[in-house]
Design a protein around this motif. Structure first.
Motif, PDB file in Angstrom:
ATOM      1  N   VAL A  96       0.851  -1.193   0.000  1.00 40.61           N
ATOM      2  CA  VAL A  96       0.000   0.000   0.000  1.00 40.61           C
ATOM      3  C   VAL A  96       0.887   1.242   0.000  1.00 40.61           C
ATOM      4  CG1 VAL A  96      -1.868   1.229   1.161  1.00 40.61           C
ATOM      5  CG2 VAL A  96      -1.741  -1.276   1.288  1.00 40.61           C
ATOM      6  N   GLN A  97       0.582   2.178  -0.901  1.00 36.32           N
ATOM      7  CA  GLN A  97       1.343   3.411  -1.028  1.00 36.32           C
ATOM      8  C   GLN A  97       0.444   4.615  -0.763  1.00 36.32           C
ATOM      9  OE1 GLN A  97       3.549   3.452  -4.863  1.00 36.32           O
ATOM     10  NE2 GLN A  97       2.916   1.313  -5.047  1.00 36.32           N
ATOM     11  N   ARG A  98       1.093   5.758  -0.528  1.00 35.07           N
ATOM     12  CA  ARG A  98       0.358   7.015  -0.355  1.00 35.07           C
ATOM     13  C   ARG A  98       0.960   8.077  -1.249  1.00 35.07           C
ATOM     14  NH1 ARG A  98       1.602  11.484   1.457  1.00 35.07           N
ATOM     15  NH2 ARG A  98       3.468  10.660   2.476  1.00 35.07           N
ATOM     16  N   ARG A  99       0.093   8.889  -1.861  1.00 33.63           N
ATOM     17  CA  ARG A  99       0.524  10.079  -2.605  1.00 33.63           C
ATOM     18  C   ARG A  99      -0.414  11.199  -2.207  1.00 33.63           C
ATOM     19  NH1 ARG A  99       2.868  14.023  -3.996  1.00 33.63           N
ATOM     20  NH2 ARG A  99       3.345  14.629  -6.148  1.00 33.63           N
ATOM     21  N   GLY A 100       0.136  12.194  -1.506  1.00 34.66           N
ATOM     22  CA  GLY A 100      -0.720  13.239  -0.967  1.00 34.66           C
ATOM     23  C   GLY A 100      -1.719  12.629  -0.004  1.00 34.66           C
ATOM     24  N   LYS A 101      -3.011  12.888  -0.238  1.00 32.29           N
ATOM     25  CA  LYS A 101      -4.061  12.330   0.613  1.00 32.29           C
ATOM     26  C   LYS A 101      -4.726  11.111  -0.023  1.00 32.29           C
ATOM     27  CE  LYS A 101      -6.127  16.359   1.183  1.00 32.29           C
ATOM     28  NZ  LYS A 101      -7.087  17.376   1.660  1.00 32.29           N
ATOM     29  N   TYR A 102      -4.117  10.575  -1.071  1.00 36.45           N
ATOM     30  CA  TYR A 102      -4.626   9.370  -1.720  1.00 36.45           C
ATOM     31  C   TYR A 102      -3.848   8.145  -1.258  1.00 36.45           C
ATOM     32  CZ  TYR A 102      -7.160  12.252  -5.158  1.00 36.45           C
ATOM     33  OH  TYR A 102      -8.005  13.136  -5.782  1.00 36.45           O
ATOM     34  N   LEU A 103      -4.540   7.023  -1.169  1.00 35.08           N
ATOM     35  CA  LEU A 103      -3.897   5.734  -0.921  1.00 35.08           C
ATOM     36  C   LEU A 103      -4.041   4.879  -2.174  1.00 35.08           C
ATOM     37  CD1 LEU A 103      -5.103   4.869   2.694  1.00 35.08           C
ATOM     38  CD2 LEU A 103      -2.821   5.610   1.996  1.00 35.08           C
ATOM     39  N   TRP A 104      -2.969   4.171  -2.507  1.00 39.39           N
ATOM     40  CA  TRP A 104      -2.974   3.274  -3.657  1.00 39.39           C
ATOM     41  C   TRP A 104      -2.870   1.847  -3.141  1.00 39.39           C
ATOM     42  CZ3 TRP A 104      -4.295   2.536  -8.430  1.00 39.39           C
ATOM     43  CH2 TRP A 104      -3.691   1.569  -9.213  1.00 39.39           C
ATOM     44  N   LEU A 105      -3.892   1.042  -3.455  1.00 35.12           N
ATOM     45  CA  LEU A 105      -3.953  -0.351  -3.014  1.00 35.12           C
ATOM     46  C   LEU A 105      -3.739  -1.233  -4.246  1.00 35.12           C
ATOM     47  CD1 LEU A 105      -4.713  -2.011  -0.370  1.00 35.12           C
ATOM     48  CD2 LEU A 105      -6.973  -2.239  -1.394  1.00 35.12           C
ATOM     49  N   PRO A 106      -2.512  -1.683  -4.511  1.00 35.92           N
ATOM     50  CA  PRO A 106      -2.256  -2.498  -5.704  1.00 35.92           C
ATOM     51  C   PRO A 106      -2.969  -3.839  -5.613  1.00 35.92           C
ATOM     52  CG  PRO A 106      -0.211  -1.675  -4.729  1.00 35.92           C
ATOM     53  CD  PRO A 106      -1.291  -1.461  -3.723  1.00 35.92           C
ATOM     54  N   LEU A 107      -3.574  -4.250  -6.728  1.00 40.42           N
ATOM     55  CA  LEU A 107      -4.269  -5.530  -6.777  1.00 40.42           C
ATOM     56  C   LEU A 107      -3.734  -6.400  -7.920  1.00 40.42           C
ATOM     57  CD1 LEU A 107      -7.943  -4.536  -5.902  1.00 40.42           C
ATOM     58  CD2 LEU A 107      -6.218  -5.576  -4.445  1.00 40.42           C
ATOM     59  N   GLU A 108      -2.628  -6.043  -8.464  1.00 41.86           N
ATOM     60  CA  GLU A 108      -1.802  -6.848  -9.368  1.00 41.86           C
ATOM     61  C   GLU A 108      -2.579  -7.790 -10.291  1.00 41.86           C
ATOM     62  OE1 GLU A 108       1.004  -8.728  -6.727  1.00 41.86           O
ATOM     63  OE2 GLU A 108       1.788  -6.829  -6.024  1.00 41.86           O
ATOM     64  N   PRO A 109      -2.907  -7.350 -11.519  1.00 42.72           N
ATOM     65  CA  PRO A 109      -2.566  -6.019 -12.046  1.00 42.72           C
ATOM     66  C   PRO A 109      -3.595  -4.971 -11.649  1.00 42.72           C
ATOM     67  CG  PRO A 109      -3.635  -7.303 -13.742  1.00 42.72           C
ATOM     68  CD  PRO A 109      -3.511  -8.226 -12.552  1.00 42.72           C
ATOM     69  N   GLY A 110      -3.203  -3.717 -11.815  1.00 41.09           N
ATOM     70  CA  GLY A 110      -4.088  -2.611 -11.470  1.00 41.09           C
ATOM     71  C   GLY A 110      -4.174  -2.389  -9.974  1.00 41.09           C
ATOM     72  N   GLY A 111      -5.151  -1.602  -9.578  1.00 41.44           N
ATOM     73  CA  GLY A 111      -5.315  -1.334  -8.155  1.00 41.44           C
ATOM     74  C   GLY A 111      -6.433  -0.351  -7.901  1.00 41.44           C
ATOM     75  N   LEU A 112      -6.625  -0.034  -6.633  1.00 43.95           N
ATOM     76  CA  LEU A 112      -7.672   0.877  -6.197  1.00 43.95           C
ATOM     77  C   LEU A 112      -7.051   2.132  -5.602  1.00 43.95           C
ATOM     78  CD1 LEU A 112     -10.049  -1.682  -4.444  1.00 43.95           C
ATOM     79  CD2 LEU A 112     -10.373  -0.636  -6.703  1.00 43.95           C
ATOM     80  N   LEU A 113      -7.524   3.288  -6.062  1.00 46.01           N
ATOM     81  CA  LEU A 113      -7.119   4.572  -5.512  1.00 46.01           C
ATOM     82  C   LEU A 113      -8.204   4.988  -4.518  1.00 46.01           C
ATOM     83  CD1 LEU A 113      -4.789   6.647  -5.981  1.00 46.01           C
ATOM     84  CD2 LEU A 113      -6.405   7.922  -7.399  1.00 46.01           C
ATOM     85  N   LEU A 114      -7.812   5.235  -3.271  1.00 45.30           N
ATOM     86  CA  LEU A 114      -8.771   5.561  -2.218  1.00 45.30           C
ATOM     87  C   LEU A 114      -8.533   6.962  -1.679  1.00 45.30           C
ATOM     88  CD1 LEU A 114      -7.804   2.322  -1.762  1.00 45.30           C
ATOM     89  CD2 LEU A 114      -9.641   2.465  -0.108  1.00 45.30           C
ATOM     90  N   HIS A 115      -9.611   7.657  -1.380  1.00 49.55           N
ATOM     91  CA  HIS A 115      -9.543   8.981  -0.761  1.00 49.55           C
ATOM     92  C   HIS A 115     -10.580   9.000   0.366  1.00 49.55           C
ATOM     93  CE1 HIS A 115      -9.660  13.343  -0.212  1.00 49.55           C
ATOM     94  NE2 HIS A 115      -8.571  13.421  -0.954  1.00 49.55           N
ATOM     95  N   LEU A 116     -10.197   9.538   1.508  1.00 52.29           N
ATOM     96  CA  LEU A 116     -11.074   9.516   2.676  1.00 52.29           C
ATOM     97  C   LEU A 116     -12.074  10.668   2.706  1.00 52.29           C
ATOM     98  CD1 LEU A 116      -8.533   8.458   5.451  1.00 52.29           C
ATOM     99  CD2 LEU A 116      -9.998   7.019   4.005  1.00 52.29           C
ATOM    100  N   GLY A 117     -11.971  11.594   1.751  1.00 51.37           N
ATOM    101  CA  GLY A 117     -12.947  12.678   1.687  1.00 51.37           C
ATOM    102  C   GLY A 117     -12.920  13.566   2.907  1.00 51.37           C
ATOM    103  N   MET A 118     -14.094  14.022   3.346  1.00 46.73           N
ATOM    104  CA  MET A 118     -14.199  14.939   4.483  1.00 46.73           C
ATOM    105  C   MET A 118     -14.257  14.218   5.823  1.00 46.73           C
ATOM    106  SD  MET A 118     -14.278  18.072   3.285  1.00 46.73           S
ATOM    107  CE  MET A 118     -15.042  19.018   4.587  1.00 46.73           C
ATOM    108  N   SER A 119     -14.816  13.024   5.831  1.00 44.70           N
ATOM    109  CA  SER A 119     -15.065  12.370   7.122  1.00 44.70           C
ATOM    110  C   SER A 119     -14.840  10.863   7.083  1.00 44.70           C
ATOM    111  CB  SER A 119     -16.515  12.645   7.561  1.00 44.70           C
ATOM    112  OG  SER A 119     -17.430  12.190   6.563  1.00 44.70           O
TER     113      SER A 119
END
Length: 271
Positions: free
Chosen positions: A51-74
């Motif tokens: 699992v990686q982080r860029r700014g306030k985004y998290l990248w969850l690799p699912l090999e191949p590809g992955g999910l970009l997650l953002h926690l929003g306001m709450s």
């Protein structure tokens, strides 16, 4: 809103536990900011990478590809072997053979988005405008001074914009400007080279302290194990309007910049 320290604390709290897990299923609740962009069933059987982080985004690799997650306001992420039944604010759940990752987001401004790679769209497009990470060796006073040159906007909103440096959210921008002795209303383009260096150092120091203290819990932030942060307990100016400055005893003032509350000491912070 969860900022860089809270997102990084969240990443650290579950990254090792989920690494190498095999996806057993994915379910969605009410719609989030964007559609997932892939059929949930197509992710079953994939392995979770680092699992990686860029700014306030998290990248969850699912090999191949992955999910970009953002926690929003709450939003907040929880990772448990056997979580309780889904509640009304649980809108994403990734079940693996090592535990369940669940996004809880009462306001539904968070996001879970499929991307074929971190450097391909849609992830690449969302991350393209982000500035340097605060702990990147390239983030120093010279860089800050150059990137702020000619900007008429006040230094605090310029710092928070995220296109120069990521992670300086409201509480951390207030605290960094206090440590650097800079009035938050100063036009960003007027920041001198010496003050730019002081501010760059203050940003790194404040965010580093926040990471060590588990981030800030102003309302409901908790990491993936349900542990709250405590940085807000040592804030020098944030949330302390009318209280004496811890350095000079002058009452802390509150003003509004870009619809956000700004706290500063009128004596310690100069234009």
């Amino acid at each position: 809103m969860p900022e860089l320290p809270e997102v990084e604390v969240t990443r650290q709290s579950f990254a090792d536990a989920i690494a190498g897990a095999r996806v057993l299923g994915l379910s969605l609740g009410k719609p989030l900011r964007w559609p997932l962009g892939v059929a949930p069933q197509s992710l079953v059987g994939r392995r979770v990478g680092a699992v990686q982080r860029r700014g306030k985004y998290l990248w969850l690799p699912l090999e191949p590809g992955g999910l970009l997650l953002h926690l929003g306001m709450s939003g907040s992420l929880g990772f448990q072997p056997e979580p309780p039944p889904l509640g009304p604010h649980d809108h994403f759940e990734l079940r693996t053979d090592q535990g369940v990752l669940r996004l809880t987001d009462p306001r539904r401004f968070g996001a879970v988005l499929w991307s074929p790679a971190l450097d391909l769209d849609p992830a690449a497009k969302l991350l393209a405008g982000l500035g340097l990470e605060p702990f990147d060796p390239r983030f120093d006073g010279a860089y800050l001074h150059e990137r702020l040159r000619g900007r008429r906007v006040a230094i605090k909103p310029a710092l928070m914009a995220g296109d120069v440096v990521v992670g300086a959210g409201n509480i951390y921008a207030c605290e960094a400007l206090f440590q650097a002795g800079i009035d938050p209303r100063l036009p960003a383009g007027r920041l001198s080279r010496p003050r730019s260096e002081r501010l760059a150092q203050a940003v790194r120091r404040v965010l580093g302290d926040a990471l060590r203290l588990g981030g800030s819990t102003l309302r409901d932030f908790k990491d993936a194990h349900g542990i709250a942060g405590s940085f807000q307990m040592q804030a020098m100016v944030y949330g302390r309007a009318g209280e004496p400055c811890r350095v000079c005893a002058t009452p802390i003032r509150r003003l509004v910049q870009g619809q956000r509350a700004t706290y500063h000491c009128p004596r310690c912070q100069k234009k």
